[in-house]
Design a protein around this motif. Sequence first.
Motif, PDB file in Angstrom:
ATOM      1  N   VAL A 106      16.389  10.701  92.752  1.00 31.16           N
ATOM      2  CA  VAL A 106      17.349  10.581  91.653  1.00 31.16           C
ATOM      3  C   VAL A 106      18.752  10.945  92.138  1.00 31.16           C
ATOM      4  O   VAL A 106      19.733  10.263  91.821  1.00 31.16           O
ATOM      5  CB  VAL A 106      16.910  11.487  90.474  1.00 31.16           C
ATOM      6  N   PHE A 162      21.984   8.416  92.098  1.00 31.01           N
ATOM      7  CA  PHE A 162      23.219   8.729  91.375  1.00 31.01           C
ATOM      8  C   PHE A 162      24.410   8.764  92.314  1.00 31.01           C
ATOM      9  O   PHE A 162      25.498   8.316  91.951  1.00 31.01           O
ATOM     10  CB  PHE A 162      23.083  10.059  90.619  1.00 31.01           C
ATOM     11  N   LEU A 189      25.368   5.364  92.713  1.00 24.84           N
ATOM     12  CA  LEU A 189      25.991   4.857  91.482  1.00 24.84           C
ATOM     13  C   LEU A 189      27.452   5.270  91.412  1.00 24.84           C
ATOM     14  O   LEU A 189      28.316   4.488  91.024  1.00 24.84           O
ATOM     15  CB  LEU A 189      25.221   5.393  90.272  1.00 24.84           C
ATOM     16  N   ARG A 197      15.639  -1.242  91.655  1.00 20.51           N
ATOM     17  CA  ARG A 197      15.503   0.081  92.243  1.00 20.51           C
ATOM     18  C   ARG A 197      15.361   1.174  91.182  1.00 20.51           C
ATOM     19  O   ARG A 197      14.483   2.024  91.262  1.00 20.51           O
ATOM     20  CB  ARG A 197      16.776   0.336  93.058  1.00 20.51           C
ATOM     21  N   GLY A 198      16.227   1.098  90.153  1.00 16.90           N
ATOM     22  CA  GLY A 198      16.237   2.128  89.127  1.00 16.90           C
ATOM     23  C   GLY A 198      14.955   2.144  88.313  1.00 16.90           C
ATOM     24  O   GLY A 198      14.438   3.211  87.957  1.00 16.90           O
ATOM     25  N   VAL A 199      14.426   0.954  88.023  1.00 18.60           N
ATOM     26  CA  VAL A 199      13.199   0.875  87.234  1.00 18.60           C
ATOM     27  C   VAL A 199      12.047   1.481  88.025  1.00 18.60           C
ATOM     28  O   VAL A 199      11.228   2.242  87.488  1.00 18.60           O
ATOM     29  CB  VAL A 199      12.888  -0.593  86.866  1.00 18.60           C
ATOM     30  N   LEU A 231      12.334   5.243  87.839  1.00 14.55           N
ATOM     31  CA  LEU A 231      11.834   5.785  86.571  1.00 14.55           C
ATOM     32  C   LEU A 231      10.309   5.806  86.562  1.00 14.55           C
ATOM     33  O   LEU A 231       9.684   6.804  86.181  1.00 14.55           O
ATOM     34  CB  LEU A 231      12.359   4.947  85.398  1.00 14.55           C
ATOM     35  N   ILE A 254       9.031   8.648  88.612  1.00 12.53           N
ATOM     36  CA  ILE A 254       9.157   9.948  87.942  1.00 12.53           C
ATOM     37  C   ILE A 254       8.008  10.120  86.943  1.00 12.53           C
ATOM     38  O   ILE A 254       7.354  11.172  86.886  1.00 12.53           O
ATOM     39  CB  ILE A 254      10.523  10.053  87.236  1.00 12.53           C
ATOM     40  N   PHE A 281       5.028  12.981  86.998  1.00  8.17           N
ATOM     41  CA  PHE A 281       4.681  13.957  85.946  1.00  8.17           C
ATOM     42  C   PHE A 281       3.260  13.761  85.448  1.00  8.17           C
ATOM     43  O   PHE A 281       2.579  14.740  85.109  1.00  8.17           O
ATOM     44  CB  PHE A 281       5.707  13.898  84.811  1.00  8.17           C
ATOM     45  N   LEU A 287      14.593  15.426  84.571  1.00 11.39           N
ATOM     46  CA  LEU A 287      14.431  14.272  85.468  1.00 11.39           C
ATOM     47  C   LEU A 287      14.133  12.972  84.724  1.00 11.39           C
ATOM     48  O   LEU A 287      14.597  11.917  85.138  1.00 11.39           O
ATOM     49  CB  LEU A 287      13.329  14.562  86.492  1.00 11.39           C
ATOM     50  N   ILE A 288      13.380  13.039  83.656  1.00 11.41           N
ATOM     51  CA  ILE A 288      13.026  11.788  82.980  1.00 11.41           C
ATOM     52  C   ILE A 288      14.265  11.127  82.351  1.00 11.41           C
ATOM     53  O   ILE A 288      14.476   9.923  82.549  1.00 11.41           O
ATOM     54  CB  ILE A 288      11.881  12.008  81.964  1.00 11.41           C
ATOM     55  N   LEU A 298      17.302  11.376  83.383  1.00  7.49           N
ATOM     56  CA  LEU A 298      18.059  10.854  84.530  1.00  7.49           C
ATOM     57  C   LEU A 298      17.444   9.562  85.039  1.00  7.49           C
ATOM     58  O   LEU A 298      18.144   8.608  85.378  1.00  7.49           O
ATOM     59  CB  LEU A 298      18.115  11.890  85.657  1.00  7.49           C
ATOM     60  N   GLY A 299      16.114   9.544  85.087  1.00 10.05           N
ATOM     61  CA  GLY A 299      15.413   8.331  85.517  1.00 10.05           C
ATOM     62  C   GLY A 299      15.697   7.168  84.584  1.00 10.05           C
ATOM     63  O   GLY A 299      15.886   6.032  85.032  1.00 10.05           O
ATOM     64  N   ILE A 300      15.750   7.459  83.284  1.00 14.00           N
ATOM     65  CA  ILE A 300      16.038   6.385  82.320  1.00 14.00           C
ATOM     66  C   ILE A 300      17.453   5.850  82.546  1.00 14.00           C
ATOM     67  O   ILE A 300      17.686   4.638  82.530  1.00 14.00           O
ATOM     68  CB  ILE A 300      15.861   6.908  80.871  1.00 14.00           C
ATOM     69  N   ILE A 301      18.391   6.769  82.818  1.00 14.95           N
ATOM     70  CA  ILE A 301      19.769   6.319  83.073  1.00 14.95           C
ATOM     71  C   ILE A 301      19.807   5.424  84.307  1.00 14.95           C
ATOM     72  O   ILE A 301      20.387   4.330  84.299  1.00 14.95           O
ATOM     73  CB  ILE A 301      20.704   7.535  83.276  1.00 14.95           C
ATOM     74  N   ILE A 302      19.135   5.897  85.374  1.00 10.30           N
ATOM     75  CA  ILE A 302      19.139   5.120  86.611  1.00 10.30           C
ATOM     76  C   ILE A 302      18.495   3.754  86.406  1.00 10.30           C
ATOM     77  O   ILE A 302      18.934   2.745  86.956  1.00 10.30           O
ATOM     78  CB  ILE A 302      18.412   5.928  87.725  1.00 10.30           C
ATOM     79  N   ALA A 303      17.450   3.716  85.584  1.00  8.31           N
ATOM     80  CA  ALA A 303      16.793   2.429  85.340  1.00  8.31           C
ATOM     81  C   ALA A 303      17.681   1.508  84.523  1.00  8.31           C
ATOM     82  O   ALA A 303      17.614   0.288  84.655  1.00  8.31           O
ATOM     83  CB  ALA A 303      15.463   2.660  84.628  1.00  8.31           C
ATOM     84  N   VAL A 332      21.207   1.495  84.358  1.00  6.57           N
ATOM     85  CA  VAL A 332      22.465   1.017  84.932  1.00  6.57           C
ATOM     86  C   VAL A 332      22.174  -0.010  86.022  1.00  6.57           C
ATOM     87  O   VAL A 332      21.130   0.042  86.665  1.00  6.57           O
ATOM     88  CB  VAL A 332      23.295   2.179  85.534  1.00  6.57           C
ATOM     89  N   GLU A 369      22.493  -1.857  89.673  1.00  7.72           N
ATOM     90  CA  GLU A 369      22.669  -1.331  91.023  1.00  7.72           C
ATOM     91  C   GLU A 369      24.076  -1.623  91.514  1.00  7.72           C
ATOM     92  O   GLU A 369      24.681  -2.610  91.114  1.00  7.72           O
ATOM     93  CB  GLU A 369      21.664  -1.990  91.981  1.00  7.72           C
ATOM     94  N   THR A 422      27.152  -0.516  91.091  1.00  9.05           N
ATOM     95  CA  THR A 422      28.279  -0.778  90.201  1.00  9.05           C
ATOM     96  C   THR A 422      29.583  -0.511  90.911  1.00  9.05           C
ATOM     97  O   THR A 422      30.581  -1.158  90.655  1.00  9.05           O
ATOM     98  CB  THR A 422      28.214   0.124  88.964  1.00  9.05           C
TER      99      THR A 422
END
Lengths: 196, 206
Positions: free
Chosen positions: A65, A69, A72, A166-168, A171, A174, A178, B11-12, B14-19, B21, B23, B25
Amino acid sequence: MAPLIVNEIISPDTNLLIALLIGIGFGFVLESSGFSSSRKLAGMFYGYDTTVLKVFFTAAITAMVGMLFFSLFGWMDLSYIYVNPTYLTSAMVGGTVMGVGFIVGGFCPGTAFCALSIGKLDALAFVGGLVLGIIIFTEGYPLWEDMYKADFMGTPTMNELLDIPRGVFALGMILVAFAMFWVGEWAEKKFPREEY
Amino acid sequence: MKMRLIIASVLIPLGIIIAAVPENTTKPFRLTAGELLEEVCEGTQFVSTDEIADMLVQKDPSLQLIDVRTQAEFEKYSLPGSVNIPLSDLLSEEWSDFLDQGVKMNVFYSNGNLKANEAWMISRQLGFENNYVLQGGLNYWAETIMNPQAPKSVLADDEIAKYDFRKGTSMALGGGSMVAIGSKANNTPKPKIKKRKKKKKVAGGC
């Protein structure tokens, strides 16, 4: 900006120094959180202690993560990050050898040195075996060179192979992590064992 | 248990944000449209044929000429010491070390201005430095350097000095050979070099 070496912000020598400091910190934290005990490590495979899974997976997803970021925000160019090349056959064979060694010996290479540093004899035996394995591998290299180099796949990443953004994938990773933590803690209750 | 909830609640999301936005940018060091427009208006990317000719004659090691025409055209005629990067290959990985560097002065050229300027604009937009365009391209090169026309004698001295310079570089760079460009050239005969026989010492002796 990052990676720092590629952009010549720090020199490779400084990088080694930083790596040394991080390594010392890593070893210290490993030892102080009980990773020098082979029972704790082997507990992962018997289900009574899943600390290994939780610690290393938390580290992995935190780093993942963080790097996404950084990318990003334009702080880090991920195309310069080293990706270990994939040789599928040797990854599977090596993974099996490593996994069996992990269960039998109760250490992974890093924690073995960690335990050795506080004077554990089983770790000494483990490191001896490790050195022996290295000698056998290097001396017998011509015998397994073909297998070692088989199925070269370049440097694919999981999200490229699955063809999802990548982002999906991050997620998903993660959430999977968990879910595994939850299963791990369930297993700890199911197969309890005395703390040594 | 509680620790896991805390980590998960950090973390979750943050993961949602990363998913969510897209790539990449932000690409660092990229020029905005406004900055590029400013550079285009100023025309700072253009280098005159005289400057390039001077650098070629002096064998300036910092000069790197880049031919953006097709390979066939490159093989037919190219400037000395130039490499061929066809415009369509501009973004290939192979050439990134050539284009994105801080040492040499890259000068794009094509037949006219257009293709070279396009190459410059794309590489500039990517944030690459040290890329320039040969003003007027090979056509103007042929006109001014290879086959310079003598100025009218009424012109100022500096015009005549320029002509002399061009004539000199033309000889140095093998001018007059570009018949293909149209003008009936070959009006710059190479100076004949008279070979003098070296006087040898009398060999022999006792």
